[in-house]
Design a protein around this motif. Structure first.
Motif, mmCIF file in Angstrom:
data_model
loop_
_atom_site.group_PDB
_atom_site.id
_atom_site.type_symbol
_atom_site.label_atom_id
_atom_site.label_comp_id
_atom_site.label_asym_id
_atom_site.label_seq_id
_atom_site.Cartn_x
_atom_site.Cartn_y
_atom_site.Cartn_z
ATOM 1 N N UNK A 18 3.693 4.420 15.602
ATOM 2 C CA UNK A 18 3.265 4.382 17.009
ATOM 3 C C UNK A 18 3.291 5.784 17.602
ATOM 4 N N UNK A 19 4.304 6.553 17.261
ATOM 5 C CA UNK A 19 4.368 7.932 17.759
ATOM 6 C C UNK A 19 3.214 8.755 17.211
ATOM 7 N N UNK A 20 2.904 8.582 15.929
ATOM 8 C CA UNK A 20 1.772 9.302 15.336
ATOM 9 C C UNK A 20 0.469 8.921 16.024
ATOM 10 N N UNK A 21 0.332 7.657 16.324
ATOM 11 C CA UNK A 21 -0.885 7.169 16.986
ATOM 12 C C UNK A 21 -1.025 7.787 18.374
ATOM 13 N N UNK A 54 0.843 -1.185 0.000
ATOM 14 C CA UNK A 54 0.000 0.000 0.000
ATOM 15 C C UNK A 54 0.888 1.248 0.000
ATOM 16 N N UNK A 55 0.438 2.344 -0.617
ATOM 17 C CA UNK A 55 1.287 3.541 -0.723
ATOM 18 C C UNK A 55 1.813 4.042 0.620
ATOM 19 N N UNK A 56 0.981 4.019 1.650
ATOM 20 C CA UNK A 56 1.425 4.532 2.948
ATOM 21 C C UNK A 56 2.540 3.669 3.545
ATOM 22 N N UNK A 57 2.527 2.386 3.282
ATOM 23 C CA UNK A 57 3.586 1.492 3.771
ATOM 24 C C UNK A 57 4.852 1.704 2.955
ATOM 25 N N UNK A 58 4.699 1.733 1.636
ATOM 26 C CA UNK A 58 5.864 1.924 0.763
ATOM 27 C C UNK A 58 6.570 3.238 1.090
ATOM 28 N N UNK A 94 -3.653 9.592 4.623
ATOM 29 C CA UNK A 94 -2.485 8.704 4.562
ATOM 30 C C UNK A 94 -1.987 8.393 5.966
ATOM 31 N N UNK A 95 -1.975 9.404 6.827
ATOM 32 C CA UNK A 95 -1.548 9.171 8.225
ATOM 33 C C UNK A 95 -2.489 8.172 8.886
ATOM 34 N N UNK A 96 -3.776 8.350 8.688
ATOM 35 C CA UNK A 96 -4.752 7.429 9.280
ATOM 36 C C UNK A 96 -4.574 6.015 8.738
ATOM 37 N N UNK A 97 -4.292 5.910 7.450
ATOM 38 C CA UNK A 97 -4.085 4.589 6.850
ATOM 39 C C UNK A 97 -2.851 3.914 7.434
ATOM 40 N N UNK A 98 -1.802 4.690 7.688
ATOM 41 C CA UNK A 98 -0.582 4.124 8.274
ATOM 42 C C UNK A 98 -0.855 3.623 9.693
ATOM 43 N N UNK A 99 -1.553 4.401 10.474
ATOM 44 C CA UNK A 99 -1.869 3.991 11.851
ATOM 45 C C UNK A 99 -2.797 2.769 11.831
ATOM 46 N N UNK A 140 10.919 10.691 11.411
ATOM 47 C CA UNK A 140 9.944 10.200 10.433
ATOM 48 C C UNK A 140 8.537 10.646 10.828
ATOM 49 N N UNK A 141 8.202 10.498 12.097
ATOM 50 C CA UNK A 141 6.870 10.910 12.562
ATOM 51 C C UNK A 141 6.668 12.410 12.349
ATOM 52 N N UNK A 142 7.689 13.197 12.619
ATOM 53 C CA UNK A 142 7.599 14.645 12.408
ATOM 54 C C UNK A 142 7.370 14.965 10.932
ATOM 55 N N UNK A 143 8.108 14.285 10.068
ATOM 56 C CA UNK A 143 7.942 14.496 8.629
ATOM 57 C C UNK A 143 6.531 14.105 8.187
ATOM 58 N N UNK A 144 6.085 12.939 8.585
ATOM 59 C CA UNK A 144 4.759 12.469 8.165
ATOM 60 C C UNK A 144 3.671 13.414 8.683
ATOM 61 N N UNK A 145 3.802 13.842 9.913
ATOM 62 C CA UNK A 145 2.800 14.739 10.494
ATOM 63 C C UNK A 145 2.739 16.056 9.722
ATOM 64 N N UNK A 146 3.885 16.563 9.286
ATOM 65 C CA UNK A 146 3.943 17.857 8.602
ATOM 66 C C UNK A 146 3.556 17.777 7.134
ATOM 67 N N UNK A 147 3.800 16.649 6.490
ATOM 68 C CA UNK A 147 3.708 16.592 5.031
ATOM 69 C C UNK A 147 2.550 15.741 4.518
ATOM 70 N N UNK A 148 2.270 14.650 5.186
ATOM 71 C CA UNK A 148 1.297 13.705 4.636
ATOM 72 C C UNK A 148 -0.135 14.196 4.804
ATOM 73 N N UNK A 149 -0.963 13.787 3.853
ATOM 74 C CA UNK A 149 -2.399 14.002 3.931
ATOM 75 C C UNK A 149 -2.940 13.230 5.149
#
Length: 73
Positions: free
Chosen positions: A68-71, A7-11, A44-49, A32-41
């Motif tokens: 886990x940090x995002x969650x 899935x795109x969020x995993x890749x 996508x964040x919800x799909x990763x969690x 990584x969590x900081x980057x994802x939080x700032x950049x991802x839709x």
């Protein structure tokens, strides 16, 4: 599961984790969590969690720590 069928969020999370492979796992996960939080839709964040909650198959261990940090946020 091959990289082309992930899935795109995993890749993407795994690709970001590879960029931080030279850092200690906890530092890399926070970056990584900081980057994802700032950049991802948010979807996508919800799909990763959600992927993590479902067992996190094929997720890089450092990317899983970041998820886990995002969650927890």
């Amino acid at each position: 599961m091959s990289a082309t069928t992930l899935p795109p969020h995993v890749r993407l999370a795994n690709e970001i984790a590879r960029q931080f492979a030279h850092k200690p796992a906890d530092v890399a996960a926070t970056s990584i969590a900081t980057h994802i939080k700032a950049v991802w839709d948010p979807r996508m964040k919800a799909a990763l969690v959600s992927h993590l909650d479902a067992g996190g198959a094929d997720l890089d261990p450092v990317a899983a720590l970041a998820a886990q940090q995002l969650k927890a946020q």
